[in-house]
Scaffold this motif. Structure first.
Motif, PDB file in Angstrom:
ATOM      1  N   ILE A 287       0.862  -1.297  -0.019  1.00 39.58           N
ATOM      2  CA  ILE A 287       0.061   0.168  -0.121  1.00 39.58           C
ATOM      3  C   ILE A 287       0.986   1.393  -0.116  1.00 39.58           C
ATOM      4  O   ILE A 287       1.982   1.308   0.882  1.00 39.58           O
ATOM      5  CB  ILE A 287      -0.961  -0.228   1.270  1.00 39.58           C
ATOM      6  CG1 ILE A 287      -1.871  -1.161   1.045  1.00 39.58           C
ATOM      7  CG2 ILE A 287      -1.670   1.184   1.120  1.00 39.58           C
ATOM      8  CD1 ILE A 287      -3.090  -1.381   1.508  1.00 39.58           C
ATOM      9  N   PRO A 288       0.691   2.026  -0.949  1.00 38.29           N
ATOM     10  CA  PRO A 288       1.499   3.279  -1.093  1.00 38.29           C
ATOM     11  C   PRO A 288       1.327   4.295   0.041  1.00 38.29           C
ATOM     12  O   PRO A 288       0.404   4.730   0.413  1.00 38.29           O
ATOM     13  CB  PRO A 288       1.252   4.077  -2.459  1.00 38.29           C
ATOM     14  CG  PRO A 288       0.031   3.396  -2.752  1.00 38.29           C
ATOM     15  CD  PRO A 288      -0.277   2.212  -2.321  1.00 38.29           C
ATOM     16  N   MET A 289       2.478   4.530   0.769  1.00 39.23           N
ATOM     17  CA  MET A 289       2.436   5.370   2.020  1.00 39.23           C
ATOM     18  C   MET A 289       3.647   6.545   1.747  1.00 39.23           C
ATOM     19  O   MET A 289       4.459   6.359   1.046  1.00 39.23           O
ATOM     20  CB  MET A 289       2.880   4.776   3.263  1.00 39.23           C
ATOM     21  CG  MET A 289       1.596   3.759   3.463  1.00 39.23           C
ATOM     22  SD  MET A 289       1.986   2.817   5.216  1.00 39.23           S
ATOM     23  CE  MET A 289       3.077   1.576   4.862  1.00 39.23           C
ATOM     24  N   LYS A 290       3.392   7.646   2.382  1.00 35.70           N
ATOM     25  CA  LYS A 290       4.524   8.507   2.376  1.00 35.70           C
ATOM     26  C   LYS A 290       5.762   8.063   3.232  1.00 35.70           C
ATOM     27  O   LYS A 290       6.828   8.747   3.128  1.00 35.70           O
ATOM     28  CB  LYS A 290       3.959  10.104   3.133  1.00 35.70           C
ATOM     29  CG  LYS A 290       3.132  10.712   2.288  1.00 35.70           C
ATOM     30  CD  LYS A 290       2.647  11.991   2.965  1.00 35.70           C
ATOM     31  CE  LYS A 290       1.320  12.379   2.227  1.00 35.70           C
ATOM     32  NZ  LYS A 290       0.634  13.492   3.125  1.00 35.70           N
ATOM     33  N   GLY A 291       5.439   7.233   4.246  1.00 36.54           N
ATOM     34  CA  GLY A 291       6.477   6.767   4.902  1.00 36.54           C
ATOM     35  C   GLY A 291       5.824   5.596   6.096  1.00 36.54           C
ATOM     36  O   GLY A 291       4.701   5.751   5.916  1.00 36.54           O
TER      37      GLY A 291
ATOM     38  N   ILE B 228      12.893   2.990  16.791  1.00 32.97           N
ATOM     39  CA  ILE B 228      11.671   1.856  16.307  1.00 32.97           C
ATOM     40  C   ILE B 228      11.707   1.941  14.638  1.00 32.97           C
ATOM     41  O   ILE B 228      11.574   1.192  14.080  1.00 32.97           O
ATOM     42  CB  ILE B 228      10.289   2.084  16.955  1.00 32.97           C
ATOM     43  CG1 ILE B 228      10.319   1.610  18.261  1.00 32.97           C
ATOM     44  CG2 ILE B 228       9.261   1.046  16.169  1.00 32.97           C
ATOM     45  CD1 ILE B 228       9.355   2.253  19.258  1.00 32.97           C
ATOM     46  N   LEU B 229      11.517   3.319  13.978  1.00 31.48           N
ATOM     47  CA  LEU B 229      11.511   3.274  12.624  1.00 31.48           C
ATOM     48  C   LEU B 229      12.723   2.529  12.071  1.00 31.48           C
ATOM     49  O   LEU B 229      12.559   1.801  10.990  1.00 31.48           O
ATOM     50  CB  LEU B 229      11.535   4.827  12.259  1.00 31.48           C
ATOM     51  CG  LEU B 229      11.715   5.031  10.798  1.00 31.48           C
ATOM     52  CD1 LEU B 229      10.549   4.800  10.197  1.00 31.48           C
ATOM     53  CD2 LEU B 229      11.921   6.681  10.550  1.00 31.48           C
ATOM     54  N   GLU B 230      13.971   2.703  12.811  1.00 34.98           N
ATOM     55  CA  GLU B 230      15.226   2.142  12.042  1.00 34.98           C
ATOM     56  C   GLU B 230      14.846   0.482  12.276  1.00 34.98           C
ATOM     57  O   GLU B 230      15.391  -0.178  11.356  1.00 34.98           O
ATOM     58  CB  GLU B 230      16.292   2.507  12.892  1.00 34.98           C
ATOM     59  CG  GLU B 230      16.794   3.695  12.525  1.00 34.98           C
ATOM     60  CD  GLU B 230      16.748   4.262  11.137  1.00 34.98           C
ATOM     61  OE1 GLU B 230      17.430   3.484  10.330  1.00 34.98           O
ATOM     62  OE2 GLU B 230      16.342   5.348  10.595  1.00 34.98           O
ATOM     63  N   ILE B 231      14.254   0.247  13.219  1.00 38.99           N
ATOM     64  CA  ILE B 231      14.157  -1.287  13.355  1.00 38.99           C
ATOM     65  C   ILE B 231      13.035  -1.999  12.305  1.00 38.99           C
ATOM     66  O   ILE B 231      13.173  -2.986  11.551  1.00 38.99           O
ATOM     67  CB  ILE B 231      13.534  -1.782  14.811  1.00 38.99           C
ATOM     68  CG1 ILE B 231      14.643  -1.399  15.754  1.00 38.99           C
ATOM     69  CG2 ILE B 231      13.131  -3.016  15.053  1.00 38.99           C
ATOM     70  CD1 ILE B 231      14.116  -1.424  17.204  1.00 38.99           C
ATOM     71  N   GLN B 232      12.104  -1.035  11.997  1.00 44.80           N
ATOM     72  CA  GLN B 232      11.311  -1.360  11.112  1.00 44.80           C
ATOM     73  C   GLN B 232      11.579  -1.321   9.787  1.00 44.80           C
ATOM     74  O   GLN B 232      11.360  -2.273   8.772  1.00 44.80           O
ATOM     75  CB  GLN B 232       9.883  -0.240  11.143  1.00 44.80           C
ATOM     76  CG  GLN B 232       9.134  -0.430  12.518  1.00 44.80           C
ATOM     77  CD  GLN B 232       7.996   0.686  12.530  1.00 44.80           C
ATOM     78  OE1 GLN B 232       8.252   1.932  12.355  1.00 44.80           O
ATOM     79  NE2 GLN B 232       6.826   0.442  12.763  1.00 44.80           N
ATOM     80  N   LYS B 233      12.402  -0.231   9.552  1.00 44.66           N
ATOM     81  CA  LYS B 233      13.012  -0.162   8.127  1.00 44.66           C
ATOM     82  C   LYS B 233      14.034  -1.535   7.970  1.00 44.66           C
ATOM     83  O   LYS B 233      14.112  -2.166   7.012  1.00 44.66           O
ATOM     84  CB  LYS B 233      13.805   0.919   8.055  1.00 44.66           C
ATOM     85  CG  LYS B 233      12.886   2.039   7.719  1.00 44.66           C
ATOM     86  CD  LYS B 233      13.434   3.561   7.241  1.00 44.66           C
ATOM     87  CE  LYS B 233      14.657   3.917   7.305  1.00 44.66           C
ATOM     88  NZ  LYS B 233      14.779   5.509   7.425  1.00 44.66           N
ATOM     89  N   LYS B 234      14.796  -1.959   8.942  1.00 42.59           N
ATOM     90  CA  LYS B 234      15.682  -2.886   8.775  1.00 42.59           C
ATOM     91  C   LYS B 234      15.020  -4.327   8.559  1.00 42.59           C
ATOM     92  O   LYS B 234      15.308  -4.930   7.651  1.00 42.59           O
ATOM     93  CB  LYS B 234      16.436  -3.029  10.208  1.00 42.59           C
ATOM     94  CG  LYS B 234      17.833  -4.039   9.984  1.00 42.59           C
ATOM     95  CD  LYS B 234      18.768  -3.830  11.196  1.00 42.59           C
ATOM     96  CE  LYS B 234      19.480  -5.110  11.162  1.00 42.59           C
ATOM     97  NZ  LYS B 234      19.790  -5.552  12.518  1.00 42.59           N
ATOM     98  N   ALA B 235      13.855  -4.465   9.192  1.00 44.29           N
ATOM     99  CA  ALA B 235      12.898  -5.667   8.931  1.00 44.29           C
ATOM    100  C   ALA B 235      12.507  -5.698   7.324  1.00 44.29           C
ATOM    101  O   ALA B 235      12.547  -6.704   6.870  1.00 44.29           O
ATOM    102  CB  ALA B 235      11.969  -5.792   9.777  1.00 44.29           C
ATOM    103  N   LEU B 236      12.073  -4.522   7.097  1.00 42.29           N
ATOM    104  CA  LEU B 236      11.635  -4.496   5.770  1.00 42.29           C
ATOM    105  C   LEU B 236      12.762  -4.800   4.692  1.00 42.29           C
ATOM    106  O   LEU B 236      12.531  -5.594   3.679  1.00 42.29           O
ATOM    107  CB  LEU B 236      10.986  -3.250   5.458  1.00 42.29           C
ATOM    108  CG  LEU B 236       9.480  -3.151   6.012  1.00 42.29           C
ATOM    109  CD1 LEU B 236       9.092  -1.750   6.030  1.00 42.29           C
ATOM    110  CD2 LEU B 236       8.609  -3.983   5.369  1.00 42.29           C
ATOM    111  N   TYR B 237      13.871  -4.014   4.843  1.00 40.67           N
ATOM    112  CA  TYR B 237      15.124  -4.455   3.819  1.00 40.67           C
ATOM    113  C   TYR B 237      15.448  -5.771   4.108  1.00 40.67           C
ATOM    114  O   TYR B 237      15.902  -6.483   2.966  1.00 40.67           O
ATOM    115  CB  TYR B 237      16.311  -3.393   4.404  1.00 40.67           C
ATOM    116  CG  TYR B 237      15.920  -1.725   4.050  1.00 40.67           C
ATOM    117  CD1 TYR B 237      15.075  -1.627   2.766  1.00 40.67           C
ATOM    118  CD2 TYR B 237      16.359  -0.795   4.834  1.00 40.67           C
ATOM    119  CE1 TYR B 237      14.884  -0.450   2.628  1.00 40.67           C
ATOM    120  CE2 TYR B 237      16.101   0.439   4.429  1.00 40.67           C
ATOM    121  CZ  TYR B 237      15.193   0.549   3.427  1.00 40.67           C
ATOM    122  OH  TYR B 237      14.941   2.040   3.012  1.00 40.67           O
TER     123      TYR B 237
END
Ligand code: ADP
Length: 246
Positions: free
Chosen positions: A151-155, A223-232
């Motif tokens: 789903i497209p999101m700004k972030g 938390i944002l960094e943890i979320q991004k790392k999980a997605l990457y």
């Protein structure tokens, strides 16, 4: 319920679970755990265990509820009967209806709903085990499940609570700190630091409030960094996971 501890912060400045005042609990994220959902996430945060599933965008029925130029975001926060010590009565409660409403609103500024007129994006969150901070845990999981659904999101949206125990501000309250503390302030924000959810129980002075917001901002960015790392880790650092800019 456990008894109130004499002290929440020891002489070395450490909390009962060994954390510093500005330290969040360990977080673990698994993506795509439900094969029927368009996007899903299982998240553990300290002793909290949460599942999030996203369905859609899909045509909204009945048609009279459709929004002609946007998708509707529906969010359900639910605690499993066995998620706390006392059994929770199944079905919606005043608390869960309120949390569902404010959590849907926490995503409205980031999801690009205008791309999907007349549709609904359903976000289901289930608390399997609760230890304070479940609404923020559910938002963190839902954010990942939305990205997993493409789903497209700004972030992403990241959420964390800050509170006060023993006269000191502490980040990411655990159950005892939440039960016996003087304040509890859950916050969700975008990656640009725009606050999309803020609630407060208890009292803080103006100075404490300002300091609390700075503390929770740092927590959300961590938390944002943890979320991004999980997605990457799941999708690779390429365009297959695309946070579309407006
Ligand atoms: P949050 O989980 O977002 O911090 P609250 O501050 O309302 O929300 O709740 C704090 C904690 O209290 C929950 O995480 C859960 O562990 C516990 N709790 C909430 N509602 C109930 C309930 N109906 N029965 C037993 N425990 C509950």
């Amino acid at each position: 319920m456990s008894d109130k501890p004499d002290k929440f912060i020891d002489d070395n400045g450490l909390r009962l679970d060994g954390r510093r005042v500005d330290e969040i609990r360990p977080m673990k994220i698994d993506i795509g755990v439900l094969s029927r959902a368009d996007g899903s996430c299982y998240l553990e945060w300290g002793k909290n265990k949460v599942l999030a599933a996203v369905y859609g965008p899909r045509t909204l029925h009945p048609r009279r509820k459709q929004i002609p130029d946007a998708a509707l975001i529906r969010y359900r926060y639910n605690m499993a009967s066995f998620s706390v010590e006392d059994r929770i009565r199944p079905g919606p409660s005043r608390r869960s209806v309120e949390i569902s409403k404010v959590s849907a609103e926490a995503f409205e500024p980031v999801v690009l709903t205008k791309f999907y007129p007349n549709t609904v994006i359903d976000i289901f969150t289930e608390i399997i085990q609760a230890d304070a901070g479940t609404r923020t845990a559910a938002i963190n999981a839902a954010s990942i499940a939305l990205a997993d659904a493409g789903i497209p999101m700004k972030g992403l949206v990241s959420a964390c609570a800050v509170g006060k125990v023993d006269g000191q501000l502490v980040l990411d309250l655990n159950k005892d700190e939440d039960n016996f503390g003087a304040a509890d302030l859950p916050v969700a924000m975008t990656q640009d630091g725009e606050i999309t959810l803020i609630q407060m129980d208890g009292n803080l002075t103006q100075e404490e409030f300002k300091e609390a917001i700075e503390m929770v901002r740092a927590g959300c960015m961590e938390i944002l960094e943890i979320q991004k790392k999980a997605l990457y880790t799941k999708f690779g650092d390429d365009s297959s996971f695309d946070l579309t800019e407006e």
